[in-house]
Design a protein around this motif. Structure first.
Motif, PDB file in Angstrom:
ATOM      1  N   GLY A 106      40.405  53.857  35.524  1.00 43.42           N
ATOM      2  CA  GLY A 106      39.932  54.362  34.307  1.00 43.42           C
ATOM      3  C   GLY A 106      39.413  53.304  33.279  1.00 43.42           C
ATOM      4  N   VAL A 107      38.692  52.415  33.946  1.00 43.80           N
ATOM      5  CA  VAL A 107      37.954  51.255  33.319  1.00 43.80           C
ATOM      6  C   VAL A 107      36.502  51.565  33.698  1.00 43.80           C
ATOM      7  N   SER A 108      35.545  50.978  32.507  1.00 42.08           N
ATOM      8  CA  SER A 108      34.227  51.052  32.827  1.00 42.08           C
ATOM      9  C   SER A 108      33.646  50.442  33.925  1.00 42.08           C
ATOM     10  N   ARG A 109      32.372  50.606  34.441  1.00 38.93           N
ATOM     11  CA  ARG A 109      31.525  49.803  35.324  1.00 38.93           C
ATOM     12  C   ARG A 109      31.448  48.505  35.186  1.00 38.93           C
ATOM     13  N   THR A 110      31.273  48.219  33.707  1.00 39.27           N
ATOM     14  CA  THR A 110      30.776  46.764  33.393  1.00 39.27           C
ATOM     15  C   THR A 110      32.101  46.000  33.592  1.00 39.27           C
ATOM     16  N   ILE A 111      33.356  46.560  33.149  1.00 37.94           N
ATOM     17  CA  ILE A 111      34.691  45.990  33.481  1.00 37.94           C
ATOM     18  C   ILE A 111      34.774  45.623  35.028  1.00 37.94           C
ATOM     19  N   VAL A 112      34.693  46.601  35.817  1.00 37.21           N
ATOM     20  CA  VAL A 112      34.744  46.391  37.142  1.00 37.21           C
ATOM     21  C   VAL A 112      33.901  45.347  37.825  1.00 37.21           C
ATOM     22  N   ARG A 113      32.714  45.196  37.306  1.00 36.05           N
ATOM     23  CA  ARG A 113      31.626  44.243  37.853  1.00 36.05           C
ATOM     24  C   ARG A 113      31.973  42.939  37.040  1.00 36.05           C
ATOM     25  N   GLU A 114      32.536  42.703  35.879  1.00 32.66           N
ATOM     26  CA  GLU A 114      32.889  41.446  35.444  1.00 32.66           C
ATOM     27  C   GLU A 114      34.185  41.078  36.244  1.00 32.66           C
ATOM     28  N   ALA A 115      35.004  41.786  36.677  1.00 32.70           N
ATOM     29  CA  ALA A 115      36.164  41.478  37.606  1.00 32.70           C
ATOM     30  C   ALA A 115      35.986  41.057  38.761  1.00 32.70           C
ATOM     31  N   LEU A 116      34.936  41.668  39.482  1.00 35.21           N
ATOM     32  CA  LEU A 116      34.517  41.417  40.885  1.00 35.21           C
ATOM     33  C   LEU A 116      33.874  39.997  40.567  1.00 35.21           C
ATOM     34  N   ALA A 117      33.186  39.756  39.439  1.00 39.45           N
ATOM     35  CA  ALA A 117      32.175  38.658  39.546  1.00 39.45           C
ATOM     36  C   ALA A 117      33.311  37.329  39.355  1.00 39.45           C
ATOM     37  N   THR A 118      34.575  37.440  38.634  1.00 42.01           N
ATOM     38  CA  THR A 118      35.586  36.538  38.511  1.00 42.01           C
ATOM     39  C   THR A 118      35.895  36.231  39.827  1.00 42.01           C
ATOM     40  N   LEU A 119      36.314  37.277  40.777  1.00 44.08           N
ATOM     41  CA  LEU A 119      36.607  36.881  41.987  1.00 44.08           C
ATOM     42  C   LEU A 119      35.916  36.082  42.989  1.00 44.08           C
ATOM     43  N   ARG A 120      34.388  36.388  42.702  1.00 40.81           N
ATOM     44  CA  ARG A 120      33.509  35.870  43.432  1.00 40.81           C
ATOM     45  C   ARG A 120      33.434  34.589  42.916  1.00 40.81           C
ATOM     46  N   ALA A 121      33.580  34.305  41.611  1.00 43.64           N
ATOM     47  CA  ALA A 121      33.194  32.826  41.236  1.00 43.64           C
ATOM     48  C   ALA A 121      34.617  31.746  41.883  1.00 43.64           C
ATOM     49  N   LYS A 122      35.802  32.448  42.123  1.00 42.26           N
ATOM     50  CA  LYS A 122      36.670  31.800  42.647  1.00 42.26           C
ATOM     51  C   LYS A 122      36.771  31.743  44.285  1.00 42.26           C
ATOM     52  N   GLY A 123      35.817  32.366  44.689  1.00 45.01           N
ATOM     53  CA  GLY A 123      35.354  32.283  46.287  1.00 45.01           C
ATOM     54  C   GLY A 123      36.826  33.126  46.805  1.00 45.01           C
ATOM     55  N   LEU A 124      36.945  34.221  46.359  1.00 46.17           N
ATOM     56  CA  LEU A 124      38.004  35.023  47.028  1.00 46.17           C
ATOM     57  C   LEU A 124      37.147  36.348  47.545  1.00 46.17           C
ATOM     58  N   ILE A 125      36.058  36.536  47.086  1.00 46.60           N
ATOM     59  CA  ILE A 125      35.477  37.802  47.746  1.00 46.60           C
ATOM     60  C   ILE A 125      33.820  37.543  47.979  1.00 46.60           C
ATOM     61  N   THR A 126      33.277  38.040  48.673  1.00 47.43           N
ATOM     62  CA  THR A 126      31.819  38.048  49.055  1.00 47.43           C
ATOM     63  C   THR A 126      31.040  39.497  49.023  1.00 47.43           C
ATOM     64  N   THR A 127      30.254  39.706  48.510  1.00 52.67           N
ATOM     65  CA  THR A 127      29.443  40.773  48.624  1.00 52.67           C
ATOM     66  C   THR A 127      28.227  40.867  49.853  1.00 52.67           C
TER      67      THR A 127
END
Length: 248
Positions: free
Chosen positions: A52-73
């Motif tokens: 139920g969150v916005s696309r912006t929130i999703v993208r910011e959360a994924l950016a945090t995971l990328r910064a921590k090296g947990l995910i890659t796109t």
């Protein structure tokens, strides 16, 4: 989105800071192995539908995971858990401190580190350490007397305690975090009256001087008590700010 994917988000609470809450949920699933190395994350649209969150929130959360090296796109394919998501190093970045609850968690971490460090510093400090701590304390006094936040001076004083342990791992750990360990963005001094700021500065000076005096005098137990008192009172203040913020 599969039923298993939905379960990932059903375990998450609805915190005030949605970005950090979503990132924390995903990080917990990765660290527990529920989201496995190489596994593709649900699409942004699927995450939005599940949380139920916005696309912006999703993208910011994924950016945090990328910064921590947990995910890659991967272009056109989406986001994937990295093949080796277990971090080789630990850090706290500014985006980690977007809520008072997160600041309180950092203070808990500091309590564990600095309680022991203060005791060791009282036992091991050298004349050079005492001189360094006095210099950092004087700088903090000047900053507070001038009506400033004193965040950098505060950080420098606490770091000088870690140096006095004669165990370089303590100071190196603080260097990893930098002065973000003193989150001035939540101090809210600008919202205090002149009298409140004066009391705040007096309390800060009193607590830091008590820590310094105990370490200088070689009083291990007193040094531990003084640092615990200081950080506990800081936590209490942030808890009050959180309660006021939540009540609005």
């Amino acid at each position: 989105m599969t039923d298993k994917d939905k379960a990932v988000f059903n375990t998450g609470r609805k915190p005030q800071n949605l970005r950090s809450g979503l990132a924390d949920t995903l990080m917990a699933q990765i660290e527990s192995g529920d989201l496995k190395p190489g596994q593709r994350l649900p699409t942004e649209q699927a995450i939005m539908a599940a949380t139920g969150v916005s696309r912006t929130i999703v993208r910011e959360a994924l950016a945090t995971l990328r910064a921590k090296g947990l995910i890659t796109t991967r272009q056109g394919l989406g986001a994937f858990v990295t093949n080796d998501p277990n971090p080789r190093s630990f850090s706290i970045i500014p985006n980690d401190l977007q809520s008072i609850d997160e600041v309180l968690r950092v203070l808990e971490l500091r309590m564990g580190i600095e309680y022991e460090a203060a005791g060791l510093a009282a036992l091991r400090r050298t004349p050079e350490d005492i001189e360094r701590m006095q210099d950092r304390l004087d700088a903090l006094d000047r900053a507070l007397e001038g009506g400033g936040y004193g965040a950098q001076e505060d950080y420098a004083f606490h770091r000088s305690i870690l140096v006095a342990t004669q165990n370089s791992y303590y100071s190196r750990l603080f260097d990893t975090f930098g002065d973000i360990m003193v989150p001035r963005q939540w101090a809210r001094l600008d919202q205090m009256t002149a009298a409140e700021r004066k009391r705040h500065a007096a309390r800060m000076r009193r607590e830091h001087h008590a820590i310094f005096a105990a370490i200088r005098d070689g009083e291990e137990a007193a040094a531990r008590r003084a640092i615990r008192t200081h950080l506990s009172k800081s936590s209490a203040r942030f808890e009050e700010l959180r309660d006021v913020t939540n009540a609005r």
